[in-house]
Design an enzyme around this catalytic site. Structure first.
Site, PDB file in Angstrom:
ATOM      1  N   LYS A 168      12.784 -19.916   4.333  1.00 51.58           N
ATOM      2  CA  LYS A 168      11.620 -20.213   3.493  1.00 51.58           C
ATOM      3  C   LYS A 168      11.925 -19.850   2.038  1.00 51.58           C
ATOM      4  O   LYS A 168      12.132 -18.678   1.716  1.00 51.58           O
ATOM      5  CB  LYS A 168      10.406 -19.396   3.937  1.00 51.58           C
ATOM      6  CG  LYS A 168       9.152 -19.765   3.149  1.00 51.58           C
ATOM      7  CD  LYS A 168       8.023 -18.790   3.368  1.00 51.58           C
ATOM      8  CE  LYS A 168       7.862 -17.809   2.250  1.00 51.58           C
ATOM      9  NZ  LYS A 168       7.478 -18.410   0.967  1.00 51.58           N
ATOM     10  N   GLY A 219      13.396 -10.012  -2.297  1.00 50.64           N
ATOM     11  CA  GLY A 219      12.156 -10.126  -3.064  1.00 50.64           C
ATOM     12  C   GLY A 219      11.721  -8.754  -3.540  1.00 50.64           C
ATOM     13  O   GLY A 219      12.540  -7.838  -3.660  1.00 50.64           O
ATOM     14  N   SER A 220      10.440  -8.617  -3.772  1.00 48.56           N
ATOM     15  CA  SER A 220       9.946  -7.367  -4.370  1.00 48.56           C
ATOM     16  C   SER A 220       9.872  -6.234  -3.343  1.00 48.56           C
ATOM     17  O   SER A 220       9.778  -6.477  -2.136  1.00 48.56           O
ATOM     18  CB  SER A 220       8.562  -7.609  -4.967  1.00 48.56           C
ATOM     19  OG  SER A 220       7.665  -7.937  -3.930  1.00 48.56           O
ATOM     20  N   ALA A 222       7.372  -4.246  -2.928  1.00 52.58           N
ATOM     21  CA  ALA A 222       6.042  -4.234  -2.304  1.00 52.58           C
ATOM     22  C   ALA A 222       6.036  -5.143  -1.071  1.00 52.58           C
ATOM     23  O   ALA A 222       5.566  -4.754   0.008  1.00 52.58           O
ATOM     24  CB  ALA A 222       4.994  -4.682  -3.316  1.00 52.58           C
ATOM     25  N   THR A 223       6.587  -6.352  -1.225  1.00 54.02           N
ATOM     26  CA  THR A 223       6.631  -7.273  -0.080  1.00 54.02           C
ATOM     27  C   THR A 223       7.584  -6.744   0.992  1.00 54.02           C
ATOM     28  O   THR A 223       7.303  -6.845   2.185  1.00 54.02           O
ATOM     29  CB  THR A 223       7.064  -8.687  -0.535  1.00 54.02           C
ATOM     30  OG1 THR A 223       6.196  -9.113  -1.577  1.00 54.02           O
ATOM     31  CG2 THR A 223       7.006  -9.678   0.593  1.00 54.02           C
ATOM     32  N   GLY A 224       8.692  -6.174   0.560  1.00 54.39           N
ATOM     33  CA  GLY A 224       9.668  -5.628   1.522  1.00 54.39           C
ATOM     34  C   GLY A 224       9.031  -4.599   2.438  1.00 54.39           C
ATOM     35  O   GLY A 224       9.288  -4.578   3.642  1.00 54.39           O
ATOM     36  N   GLU A 241      16.544  -6.830   0.598  1.00 54.46           N
ATOM     37  CA  GLU A 241      17.162  -6.738  -0.742  1.00 54.46           C
ATOM     38  C   GLU A 241      16.007  -6.765  -1.731  1.00 54.46           C
ATOM     39  O   GLU A 241      15.396  -7.813  -1.947  1.00 54.46           O
ATOM     40  CB  GLU A 241      18.105  -7.927  -0.979  1.00 54.46           C
ATOM     41  CG  GLU A 241      19.290  -8.000  -0.019  1.00 54.46           C
ATOM     42  CD  GLU A 241      20.409  -7.025  -0.373  1.00 54.46           C
ATOM     43  OE1 GLU A 241      20.257  -6.249  -1.347  1.00 54.46           O
ATOM     44  OE2 GLU A 241      21.429  -7.026   0.328  1.00 54.46           O
ATOM     45  N   CYS A 275      17.653  -8.851 -10.222  1.00 51.98           N
ATOM     46  CA  CYS A 275      17.307  -7.561  -9.608  1.00 51.98           C
ATOM     47  C   CYS A 275      18.158  -6.441 -10.182  1.00 51.98           C
ATOM     48  O   CYS A 275      17.666  -5.349 -10.446  1.00 51.98           O
ATOM     49  CB  CYS A 275      17.466  -7.646  -8.100  1.00 51.98           C
ATOM     50  SG  CYS A 275      19.083  -8.232  -7.570  1.00 51.98           S
TER      51      CYS A 275
HETATM   52  P1  NAD Z   1       8.058 -11.573  -3.716  1.00 52.45           P
HETATM   53  O1  NAD Z   1       8.235 -10.362  -2.882  1.00 52.45           O
HETATM   54  O2  NAD Z   1       6.753 -11.804  -4.361  1.00 52.45           O
HETATM   55  O3  NAD Z   1       8.352 -12.898  -2.868  1.00 52.45           O
HETATM   56  C1  NAD Z   1       9.570 -13.154  -2.224  1.00 52.45           C
HETATM   57  C2  NAD Z   1       9.348 -14.066  -1.037  1.00 52.45           C
HETATM   58  O4  NAD Z   1       8.545 -13.392  -0.057  1.00 52.45           O
HETATM   59  C3  NAD Z   1       8.619 -15.356  -1.342  1.00 52.45           C
HETATM   60  O5  NAD Z   1       9.242 -16.396  -0.606  1.00 52.45           O
HETATM   61  C4  NAD Z   1       7.212 -15.091  -0.858  1.00 52.45           C
HETATM   62  O6  NAD Z   1       6.487 -16.259  -0.514  1.00 52.45           O
HETATM   63  C5  NAD Z   1       7.468 -14.227   0.361  1.00 52.45           C
HETATM   64  N1  NAD Z   1       6.359 -13.343   0.773  1.00 52.45           N
HETATM   65  C6  NAD Z   1       5.366 -12.826   0.004  1.00 52.45           C
HETATM   66  N2  NAD Z   1       4.584 -12.003   0.736  1.00 52.45           N
HETATM   67  C7  NAD Z   1       5.102 -11.995   1.995  1.00 52.45           C
HETATM   68  C8  NAD Z   1       4.762 -11.309   3.194  1.00 52.45           C
HETATM   69  N3  NAD Z   1       3.743 -10.459   3.269  1.00 52.45           N
HETATM   70  N4  NAD Z   1       5.534 -11.522   4.284  1.00 52.45           N
HETATM   71  C9  NAD Z   1       6.601 -12.333   4.233  1.00 52.45           C
HETATM   72  N5  NAD Z   1       6.967 -13.019   3.129  1.00 52.45           N
HETATM   73  C10 NAD Z   1       6.230 -12.842   2.021  1.00 52.45           C
HETATM   74  O7  NAD Z   1       9.258 -11.502  -4.768  1.00 52.45           O
HETATM   75  P2  NAD Z   1       9.547 -12.477  -6.001  1.00 52.45           P
HETATM   76  O8  NAD Z   1       8.514 -12.220  -7.036  1.00 52.45           O
HETATM   77  O9  NAD Z   1       9.767 -13.861  -5.488  1.00 52.45           O
HETATM   78  O10 NAD Z   1      10.973 -11.946  -6.507  1.00 52.45           O
HETATM   79  C11 NAD Z   1      11.136 -11.009  -7.523  1.00 52.45           C
HETATM   80  C12 NAD Z   1      11.544  -9.670  -6.914  1.00 52.45           C
HETATM   81  O11 NAD Z   1      12.707  -9.845  -6.116  1.00 52.45           O
HETATM   82  C13 NAD Z   1      11.935  -8.650  -7.970  1.00 52.45           C
HETATM   83  O12 NAD Z   1      11.376  -7.397  -7.622  1.00 52.45           O
HETATM   84  C14 NAD Z   1      13.467  -8.584  -7.866  1.00 52.45           C
HETATM   85  O13 NAD Z   1      14.036  -7.371  -8.290  1.00 52.45           O
HETATM   86  C15 NAD Z   1      13.654  -8.824  -6.395  1.00 52.45           C
HETATM   87  N6  NAD Z   1      15.015  -9.313  -6.131  1.00 52.45           N
HETATM   88  C16 NAD Z   1      15.851  -8.501  -5.429  1.00 52.45           C
HETATM   89  C17 NAD Z   1      17.182  -8.915  -5.216  1.00 52.45           C
HETATM   90  C18 NAD Z   1      18.153  -8.046  -4.462  1.00 52.45           C
HETATM   91  O14 NAD Z   1      19.192  -8.548  -4.045  1.00 52.45           O
HETATM   92  N7  NAD Z   1      17.887  -6.767  -4.279  1.00 52.45           N
HETATM   93  C19 NAD Z   1      17.606 -10.155  -5.687  1.00 52.45           C
HETATM   94  C20 NAD Z   1      16.710 -10.951  -6.381  1.00 52.45           C
HETATM   95  C21 NAD Z   1      15.393 -10.527  -6.579  1.00 52.45           C
END
Ligand code: NAD
Length: 468
Positions: A168, A219-220, A222-224, A241, A275
């Protein structure tokens, strides 16, 4: 009908509901994508489960060959993918080109990794081996900053390890991901790779789905955390990640003019939306002013504009939510009376444009220092005492990366090793490679991607212990 289709069980699939994809340079809708229903997700998982027995039984070298062919396909359709990335993500052509080239390179390198059984003990009593078996269906969930590379890095590794995938993309940047799956569709057996597009709710359904064995998420933080909690219900394996607030520490034996360019671009590449970008720059007092001057000079030469314009070196921030967040951080920085060396004023024009902003004499307690801005804004913080600066660098909920800049490599290594982060660099930062493990400490993640270690994150370890 949506402009781009999902890939489910080898078929291109539309949906009754669509998502608008906005070009962040214009704020105009440039494409529509399907919004998957729960039934469509069920179909994708079922297709992946059906494909799994055959796919996982294939010799790993065959799977690796197929992943190498995917790399070639990306290279063949390079220009089209670059064009789509620029429009949906906002990044400049040069950055999109690197992302597409890296996607091919990550595929090739991942196909060269090793997952062979390891002999753990071989004596006159027993032979013990570690075997790495695929898990089944992997749910891959990706962010919007490097939509193609970060989504498909997961896919390549999951496929080499023998898993099938339901991927996704972020709802902000689904187009390039859907397009790539379409390009790969006749190269892979149906169901091996499924791509479904939708919002956060679709992500939640994926995490809760009983047919999925593992979540690989970028992703973020918070979501992780939400994913870790939700995955507990079915005891899914998770690799997370997550966000970062990387500190770079410049010692007084470094030459500011010499290192400025590397530091600048590590902080501002992709408009700071990386990130492991440098997000807190700690500079020792003796070289502080020179470092500020050198960075300011570089900032003044940067053109920010529509990523599709050849002259743009940086594009807009990717979406409204992120734009508002960065503006809020700028406001807080102004209220605290910090010194803006460049930028700070957001222009009144269409597009989520933020100028390159350098802030001197920022301090802990400022939102700009304590939070992850994920935008083109860098705080430059003064320090005197080297031991104390490491404590300050470590006083963060995040622990993705960190770096030390010095003419004394040994001293740099010694200090870098004291940083609480998944990766530390000396005299560079943000260098992430597919044959090197990458993962975060603390709130920056769990597990890793890259290298044999990352492949093993897509496997169940099985110990085979044979008596002699
Ligand atoms: P996000 O967490 O808002 O969203 C990421 C994905 O998760 C999206 O596809 C979203 O639809 C999905 N999502 C949202 N809520 C969910 C839930 N409850 N359950 C399952 N899936 C859900 O992150 P973002 O704003 O897209 O990305 C930016 C963040 O990602 C920044 O904090 C950045 O540092 C981090 N990031 C980390 C890495 C790494 O390798 N560590 C790499 C790139 C980005």
């Amino acid at each position: 009908m949506a402009d781009y289709k999902m890939t489910i069980g080898g078929e291109l699939v539309d949906s009754n509901q669509t998502l608008d994809v906005i070009n962040p340079a214009t704020e105009q809708v440039f494409a529509t994508c399907p919004e998957a229903t729960k039934e469509q997700l069920d179909a994708a998982v079922e297709a992946a489960q059906t494909a799994f027995p055959d796919w996982s039984r294939r010799p790993i070298d065959e799977r690796k060959d197929l992943v190498r062919q995917l790399a070639a396909k990306v290279a063949e359709h390079r220009d089209e993918l670059i064009g789509l990335l620029v429009k949906e993500q906002g990044k400049p052509i040069s950055n999109a080109t690197k992302e597409v080239e890296f996607t091919s390179y990550f595929a090739m390198t991942t196909a060269g990794l090793n997952l062979a059984p390891e002999v753990l003990r071989d004596d006159d009593q027993m032979k013990v081996e570690a075997h790495y078996k695929p898990l089944g269906v992997v749910g891959a969930i990706a962010p919007w900053n490097y939509p193609l590379l970060l989504a498909y890095w997961k896919v390549f590794a999951a496929l080499v390890a023998g898993n099938c995938v339901v991927l996704k993309p972020s709802p902000y940047t689904p187009v390039t991901t859907l397009k790539a799956a379409q390009l790969f569709n006749d190269m892979l057996p149906p169901g091996v790779l499924n791509v479904v597009s939708g919002g956060d709710e679709l992500g939640r359904w994926i995490v809760e789905h009983p047919g999925i064995a593992k979540i690989s998420f970028t992703g973020s933080s918070a979501t992780g955390k939400k994913i870790a909690a939700a995955a507990a219900g079915t005891l899914k394996r998770v690799t997370l990640e997550l966000g970062g607030n990387d500190a770079a520490v410049v010692l007084d034996d470094a030459d500011p003019e010499e290192i400025a360019e590397k530091i600048f671009w590590t902080a501002f590449n992709n408009s700071g939306q990386i990130c492991m970008a440098i997000k807190r720059l700690y500079v020792q007092e003796a070289v502080y002013d020179r470092m500020c001057d050198a960075l300011t000079k570089l900032a003044e030469g940067v053109t920010v504009g529509d990523g599709g314009d050849e002259t743009s070196m940086l594009g807009p921030v990717q979406n409204q939510m992120q734009f508002d967040r960065v503006c809020g951080i700028l406001e807080d920085t102004k209220q605290r009376g910090r010194r803006f060396l460049t930028g700070g004023e957001v222009p009144e024009q269409p597009g989520y444009f933020v100028p390159v902003t350098l802030v001197a004499e920022a301090e802990e307690g400022d939102r700009l220092v304590d939070e992850e801005p994920f935008g083109p804004v860098l705080p430059i913080i003064k320090f005197n005492d080297v031991d104390e600066v490491i404590t300050r660098a470590n006083a963060s909920e995040y622990g993705l990366g960190g770096s030390v800049w010095t003419n004394n490599i040994e001293r740099g290594q010694e200090l870098a090793a004291k940083m609480d982060s998944g990766t530390v660099w000396v005299n560079q930062h943000s260098v992430v490679l597919p044959d090197i493990p990458f993962g975060g400490a603390k709130n920056s993640g769990l597990g890793c991607e890259g290298a044999d270690e990352g492949l093993k994150n897509f496997c169940q370890l099985q110990v085979v212990n044979v008596a002699k």
